[in-house]
Design a protein around this motif. Structure first.
Motif, PDB file in Angstrom:
ATOM      1  N   GLN A   1      44.418  25.248  22.958  1.00 33.69           N
ATOM      2  CA  GLN A   1      45.247  26.382  23.362  1.00 33.69           C
ATOM      3  C   GLN A   1      44.557  27.177  24.460  1.00 33.69           C
ATOM      4  OE1 GLN A   1      45.766  28.273  19.558  1.00 33.69           O
ATOM      5  NE2 GLN A   1      47.731  27.276  19.190  1.00 33.69           N
ATOM      6  N   GLY A   2      43.233  27.366  24.330  1.00 34.25           N
ATOM      7  CA  GLY A   2      42.476  28.125  25.320  1.00 34.25           C
ATOM      8  C   GLY A   2      42.461  27.450  26.676  1.00 34.25           C
ATOM      9  N   ALA A   3      42.703  26.127  26.708  1.00 35.96           N
ATOM     10  CA  ALA A   3      42.712  25.397  27.963  1.00 35.96           C
ATOM     11  C   ALA A   3      44.066  25.491  28.671  1.00 35.96           C
ATOM     12  CB  ALA A   3      42.370  23.929  27.712  1.00 35.96           C
ATOM     13  N   GLY A   4      45.008  26.212  28.092  1.00 30.53           N
ATOM     14  CA  GLY A   4      46.316  26.392  28.712  1.00 30.53           C
ATOM     15  C   GLY A   4      46.220  27.268  29.943  1.00 30.53           C
ATOM     16  N   PRO A   5      47.334  27.497  30.631  1.00 33.79           N
ATOM     17  CA  PRO A   5      47.307  28.267  31.874  1.00 33.79           C
ATOM     18  C   PRO A   5      46.951  29.737  31.657  1.00 33.79           C
ATOM     19  CG  PRO A   5      49.567  27.849  31.195  1.00 33.79           C
ATOM     20  CD  PRO A   5      48.695  27.043  30.285  1.00 33.79           C
ATOM     21  N   ILE A   6      46.342  30.321  32.681  1.00 33.85           N
ATOM     22  CA  ILE A   6      46.141  31.773  32.725  1.00 33.85           C
ATOM     23  C   ILE A   6      47.444  32.362  33.259  1.00 33.85           C
ATOM     24  CG2 ILE A   6      44.860  33.657  33.793  1.00 33.85           C
ATOM     25  CD1 ILE A   6      42.475  31.687  34.012  1.00 33.85           C
ATOM     26  N   ARG A   7      48.051  33.250  32.492  1.00 36.02           N
ATOM     27  CA  ARG A   7      49.397  33.724  32.822  1.00 36.02           C
ATOM     28  C   ARG A   7      49.357  35.117  33.463  1.00 36.02           C
ATOM     29  NH1 ARG A   7      53.969  33.170  28.881  1.00 36.02           N
ATOM     30  NH2 ARG A   7      54.985  31.959  30.512  1.00 36.02           N
ATOM     31  N   ILE A   8      50.060  35.231  34.574  1.00 37.44           N
ATOM     32  CA  ILE A   8      50.191  36.505  35.284  1.00 37.44           C
ATOM     33  C   ILE A   8      51.636  36.957  35.193  1.00 37.44           C
ATOM     34  CG2 ILE A   8      49.875  37.707  37.480  1.00 37.44           C
ATOM     35  CD1 ILE A   8      48.056  35.312  38.309  1.00 37.44           C
TER      36      ILE A   8
ATOM     37  N   ILE B   1      47.510  39.173  32.688  1.00 34.64           N
ATOM     38  CA  ILE B   1      47.392  40.189  33.741  1.00 34.64           C
ATOM     39  C   ILE B   1      48.786  40.609  34.167  1.00 34.64           C
ATOM     40  CG2 ILE B   1      46.607  40.628  36.114  1.00 34.64           C
ATOM     41  CD1 ILE B   1      44.531  38.339  35.597  1.00 34.64           C
ATOM     42  N   ILE B   2      48.955  41.903  34.456  1.00 40.17           N
ATOM     43  CA  ILE B   2      50.198  42.417  35.035  1.00 40.17           C
ATOM     44  C   ILE B   2      49.923  42.805  36.479  1.00 40.17           C
ATOM     45  CG2 ILE B   2      51.887  44.301  34.968  1.00 40.17           C
ATOM     46  CD1 ILE B   2      51.581  44.237  31.902  1.00 40.17           C
TER      47      ILE B   2
ATOM     48  N   ALA C   1      42.827  37.905  44.899  1.00 42.52           N
ATOM     49  CA  ALA C   1      42.035  38.948  44.237  1.00 42.52           C
ATOM     50  C   ALA C   1      41.945  38.691  42.739  1.00 42.52           C
ATOM     51  CB  ALA C   1      42.654  40.321  44.499  1.00 42.52           C
ATOM     52  N   ILE C   2      43.063  38.317  42.145  1.00 44.23           N
ATOM     53  CA  ILE C   2      43.082  38.024  40.706  1.00 44.23           C
ATOM     54  C   ILE C   2      42.169  36.839  40.399  1.00 44.23           C
ATOM     55  CG2 ILE C   2      44.548  37.163  38.844  1.00 44.23           C
ATOM     56  CD1 ILE C   2      46.814  38.908  40.066  1.00 44.23           C
ATOM     57  N   ALA C   3      42.237  35.797  41.217  1.00 45.59           N
ATOM     58  CA  ALA C   3      41.388  34.626  41.002  1.00 45.59           C
ATOM     59  C   ALA C   3      39.913  34.987  41.138  1.00 45.59           C
ATOM     60  CB  ALA C   3      41.757  33.530  41.994  1.00 45.59           C
ATOM     61  N   ALA C   4      39.587  35.822  42.123  1.00 39.83           N
ATOM     62  CA  ALA C   4      38.195  36.234  42.313  1.00 39.83           C
ATOM     63  C   ALA C   4      37.695  37.056  41.127  1.00 39.83           C
ATOM     64  CB  ALA C   4      38.057  37.036  43.606  1.00 39.83           C
ATOM     65  N   ALA C   5      38.548  37.925  40.595  1.00 40.06           N
ATOM     66  CA  ALA C   5      38.158  38.744  39.442  1.00 40.06           C
ATOM     67  C   ALA C   5      37.968  37.881  38.201  1.00 40.06           C
ATOM     68  CB  ALA C   5      39.208  39.819  39.184  1.00 40.06           C
ATOM     69  N   LEU C   6      38.852  36.913  38.008  1.00 34.44           N
ATOM     70  CA  LEU C   6      38.711  36.012  36.866  1.00 34.44           C
ATOM     71  C   LEU C   6      37.392  35.239  36.948  1.00 34.44           C
ATOM     72  CD1 LEU C   6      42.364  34.663  36.751  1.00 34.44           C
ATOM     73  CD2 LEU C   6      41.207  35.761  34.820  1.00 34.44           C
ATOM     74  N   THR C   7      37.070  34.772  38.135  1.00 31.70           N
ATOM     75  CA  THR C   7      35.821  34.033  38.332  1.00 31.70           C
ATOM     76  C   THR C   7      34.620  34.922  38.056  1.00 31.70           C
ATOM     77  OG1 THR C   7      36.880  32.617  39.988  1.00 31.70           O
ATOM     78  CG2 THR C   7      34.475  32.712  39.996  1.00 31.70           C
ATOM     79  N   LYS C   8      34.658  36.145  38.568  1.00 31.68           N
ATOM     80  CA  LYS C   8      33.549  37.088  38.359  1.00 31.68           C
ATOM     81  C   LYS C   8      33.400  37.444  36.882  1.00 31.68           C
ATOM     82  CE  LYS C   8      31.998  41.740  39.708  1.00 31.68           C
ATOM     83  NZ  LYS C   8      32.373  42.961  40.480  1.00 31.68           N
ATOM     84  N   ALA C   9      34.526  37.658  36.203  1.00 31.62           N
ATOM     85  CA  ALA C   9      34.485  38.040  34.783  1.00 31.62           C
ATOM     86  C   ALA C   9      34.103  36.859  33.902  1.00 31.62           C
ATOM     87  CB  ALA C   9      35.838  38.595  34.347  1.00 31.62           C
TER      88      ALA C   9
ATOM     89  N   GLU D   1      39.181  43.942  29.264  1.00 34.18           N
ATOM     90  CA  GLU D   1      38.145  44.898  29.652  1.00 34.18           C
ATOM     91  C   GLU D   1      37.133  44.267  30.602  1.00 34.18           C
ATOM     92  OE1 GLU D   1      38.288  48.091  29.004  1.00 34.18           O
ATOM     93  OE2 GLU D   1      40.112  47.815  27.822  1.00 34.18           O
ATOM     94  N   LYS D   2      36.828  42.997  30.406  1.00 37.39           N
ATOM     95  CA  LYS D   2      35.913  42.315  31.318  1.00 37.39           C
ATOM     96  C   LYS D   2      36.533  42.160  32.697  1.00 37.39           C
ATOM     97  CE  LYS D   2      33.332  39.735  27.798  1.00 37.39           C
ATOM     98  NZ  LYS D   2      33.003  38.386  27.257  1.00 37.39           N
ATOM     99  N   LEU D   3      37.842  41.934  32.740  1.00 40.60           N
ATOM    100  CA  LEU D   3      38.524  41.833  34.028  1.00 40.60           C
ATOM    101  C   LEU D   3      38.544  43.169  34.766  1.00 40.60           C
ATOM    102  CD1 LEU D   3      41.536  39.475  33.265  1.00 40.60           C
ATOM    103  CD2 LEU D   3      39.776  39.123  34.995  1.00 40.60           C
ATOM    104  N   VAL D   4      38.761  44.251  34.025  1.00 38.02           N
ATOM    105  CA  VAL D   4      38.721  45.579  34.642  1.00 38.02           C
ATOM    106  C   VAL D   4      37.346  45.823  35.245  1.00 38.02           C
ATOM    107  CG1 VAL D   4      38.802  48.054  34.179  1.00 38.02           C
ATOM    108  CG2 VAL D   4      40.530  46.552  33.181  1.00 38.02           C
ATOM    109  N   ASP D   5      36.297  45.517  34.487  1.00 35.95           N
ATOM    110  CA  ASP D   5      34.936  45.682  35.002  1.00 35.95           C
ATOM    111  C   ASP D   5      34.704  44.809  36.231  1.00 35.95           C
ATOM    112  OD1 ASP D   5      34.342  47.479  32.973  1.00 35.95           O
ATOM    113  OD2 ASP D   5      33.419  45.968  31.673  1.00 35.95           O
ATOM    114  N   ALA D   6      35.272  43.598  36.223  1.00 37.11           N
ATOM    115  CA  ALA D   6      35.091  42.684  37.350  1.00 37.11           C
ATOM    116  C   ALA D   6      35.770  43.198  38.613  1.00 37.11           C
ATOM    117  CB  ALA D   6      35.635  41.299  36.995  1.00 37.11           C
ATOM    118  N   PHE D   7      36.924  43.853  38.467  1.00 43.80           N
ATOM    119  CA  PHE D   7      37.627  44.376  39.641  1.00 43.80           C
ATOM    120  C   PHE D   7      36.858  45.519  40.298  1.00 43.80           C
ATOM    121  CE2 PHE D   7      41.683  42.124  39.055  1.00 43.80           C
ATOM    122  CZ  PHE D   7      42.085  42.028  40.381  1.00 43.80           C
ATOM    123  N   GLU D   8      36.105  46.269  39.550  1.00 45.40           N
ATOM    124  CA  GLU D   8      35.339  47.377  40.128  1.00 45.40           C
ATOM    125  C   GLU D   8      34.221  46.816  41.005  1.00 45.40           C
ATOM    126  OE1 GLU D   8      34.071  49.979  36.983  1.00 45.40           O
ATOM    127  OE2 GLU D   8      35.994  51.038  37.011  1.00 45.40           O
ATOM    128  N   GLY D   9      34.323  47.043  42.307  1.00 42.38           N
ATOM    129  CA  GLY D   9      33.339  46.528  43.243  1.00 42.38           C
ATOM    130  C   GLY D   9      33.583  45.095  43.680  1.00 42.38           C
TER     131      GLY D   9
END
Length: 402
Positions: free
Chosen positions: A24-31, A98-99, A317-325, A331-339
Motif C-alpha cells: 500500500q505504501g508503494a502506491g502513488p503520492i496523491r495531490i 498534499i493540497i 516544488a512539491i516533488a523537491a519538498a517530498l525529496t527533501k522530507a 509535518e515533515k513536508l511543512v518543515d521541508a518547504f521552509e527554506g
C-alpha cells in the motif's frame, strides 16, 4: 469468541500484513489540486496542461521516493466555499497527501484558513494577495508566485522614473486588487512624495462597466494610470479606453498585462508603451526555459503561457519538498518547504522560512504590437528576492513567523 490484542497482532504478522502495508505504501503520492477552471480558463487551461506535463516527466524518471505522483483535480468555480468543501473531501475521502492550487485571492485565503485549522499543508500556486503569507499567514501555507507587493514594487521602480505627478487607479474590487493598490500607492509615495492620486475606480471582478469607468478616470485628468484589471475586465477596459482616447498622452503602468493569456486576447487592440509585468515566452532563451518551452510545445503543439510556468513549477516544488522530507508525513513536508530551494524555468528560487513566500520573480517590460498581436518588449527579469521586505518588516506584518 474473544481475542486479545497481542494474539491479533501475532496473527496478522503471520498472515503477512507487513507485506500488505508495504504494498500500500508503494502506491502513488496523491495531490489534491483545487482551482477556478471554469471561471478563469485562459490562465488555468495552460496551467493544468503544464501541471500534467511536469507530473508525466517526474513519473517517467521514476517518480518521487520511488512512487508515482497522482493528482486529483477539483474545480471551485471561483467560489471560496466550494474550494473549502473540495479541500475537506480531498483530505478525507480521497486521502490526498498534499493540497495545492488556488487562483483568485479570496479562494486562496479560504484554502489557507482551511489548512491552518486542519493542520494540512497547502501549496498555493497562484493567489497573489499578501495576506496569504503575511497578516493571515500560517505554518501550513506556502506560495509560489510573486505577490502583489512584489509586483507592485517592481512596477514602482519604473513608475517613479516617470514625470507624472497626478495618478489615477483602476482595480477589481476584491482582495487582489485592493492589495495591489495599497502597495503601489504606499511604495510610490515613498519613492516620489510629490505624487498625488486623483481618482480610484474599483469595479466588481468580471463585471466592469468599462464605459463608466473610463469616463470617471478621464474626468479626473490624470497624467498616469495604474491598472490592475485582468482577463475579460482588462479587454473591456482597453477597448473602451482606446475608443475614448483615455490612454492618449498618458502613461500607464499595468500589473499582469504582459502575460500571454491576456496579450493574446487583446491582439491588435494592445496599447503600446504600457509598463507591464508579464512573460516574454518567445524571446526568453535561458537553458532552463528553453528546455521547459520545448517540452511543452512538443506535448501540446502550442507555446506556454504564464499559467503554464506556474502549474509546472508548483509540481516541481512539491516533488523537491517530498525529496527533501524523504516522506509524505505532513509535518515533515511543512518543515521541508521552509527554506526549500530548486531551479525553475526562470532560474533558481527558494521558499523563505520567515514568511513562506517563494523568491520566484517576474518580467517587467513594455507592451507593443507585432503582426497584429500583443507582445512584451524591452523586458528584464526582476529577481523576487530583491523585492521582498526585510525580516524585521515581515515580523511586523505576519503574526506567525515561520
Amino acid at each position: 469468541m474473544q481475542i486479545d490484542r497481542r494474539s491479533f497482532v501475532a496473527g496478522t504478522l503471520a498472515l503477512g500484513v507487513p507485506q500488505l502495508v508495504r504494498a500500500q505504501g508503494a502506491g502513488p503520492i496523491r495531490i489534491g489540486e483545487i482551482n477556478s477552471y471554469t471561471a478563469q480558463p485562459a490562465f488555468l487551461k495552460p496551467y493544468r496542461q503544464a501541471w500534467e506535463l511536469a507530473q508525466e516527466q517526474i513519473n517517467a524518471a521514476g517518480g518521487v521516493l520511488g512512487r508515482k505522483l497522482e493528482t486529483v483535480f477539483r474545480d471551485d468555480a471561483g467560489k471560496p466555499e466550494d474550494a473549502v468543501r473540495h479541500a475537506a473531501d480531498l483530505a478525507t475521502a480521497e486521502k490526498v497527501d498534499i493540497i495545492a492550487g488556488g487562483f483568485l485571492s479570496n479562494v486562496g485565503l479560504a484554502l489557507a484558513d482551511y489548512a491552518n485549522q486542519n493542520k494540512r499543508l497547502y501549496v498555493a500556486s497562484e493567489p497573489l494577495a499578501d495576506a496569504l503569507v503575511w497578516s493571515k499567514g500560517n505554518r501550513y501555507t506556502f506560495r509560489l508566485r510573486p505577490s502583489t507587493y512584489m509586483q507592485a514594487a517592481m512596477l514602482v521602480e519604473e513608475a517613479a522614473k516617470l514625470p507624472a505627478k497626478k495618478w489615477a487607479i483602476v482595480a477589481p474590487n476584491y482582495e487582489y486588487g485592493q492589495s495591489a493598490v495599497k502597495w503601489f500607492k504606499e511604495l510610490l509615495l515613498k519613492a516620489r512624495p510629490d505624487v498625488t492620486f486623483v481618482a480610484e475606480q474599483f469595479p466588481a471582478l468580471g463585471r466592469i462597466d468599462a464605459g463608466a469607468t473610463v469616463q470617471a478616470l478621464e474626468a479626473a485628468k490624470p497624467e498616469a494610470i495604474f491598472n490592475v484589471t485582468f482577463a475579460v475586465d482588462l479587454a473591456n477596459f482597453v477597448r473602451a479606453g482606446n475608443t475614448r482616447g483615455l490612454f492618449e498622452g498618458r502613461q500607464v503602468v499595468s500589473m499582469l498585462t504582459g502575460e500571454p493569456e491576456y496579450l493574446d486576447t487583446l491582439g491588435a487592440e494592445t496599447p503600446e508603451g504600457w509598463i507591464i509585468t508579464g512573460y516574454p515566452h518567445a524571446d526568453l532563451q535561458t537553458p532552463e526555459h528553453v528546455k521547459f518551452r520545448d517540452a511543452y510545445k512538443a506535448k501540446y503543439n502550442d507555446y506556454p503561457r504564464l499559467g503554464s510556468v506556474v502549474g509546472y513549477e508548483t509540481v516541481q516544488a512539491i516533488a523537491a519538498a517530498l525529496t527533501k522530507a524523504g516522506s509524505t508525513d505532513n509535518e515533515k513536508l511543512v518543515d521541508a518547504f521552509e527554506g526549500l530551494s530548486f531551479t525553475t524555468a526562470f532560474g533558481p528560487i527558494a521558499f523563505r522560512k520567515i514568511d513562506h513566500q517563494s523568491t520566484l520573480g517576474a518580467y517587467v517590460g513594455k507592451s507593443a504590437q507585432k503582426n497584429g498581436k500583443g507582445v512584451m518588449v524591452d523586458w528584464s527579469y526582476r529577481d523576487g528576492a530583491k523585492y521582498l521586505p526585510s525580516d524585521d518588516e515581515v515580523r511586523k506584518l505576519r503574526p506567525v513567523v515561520g
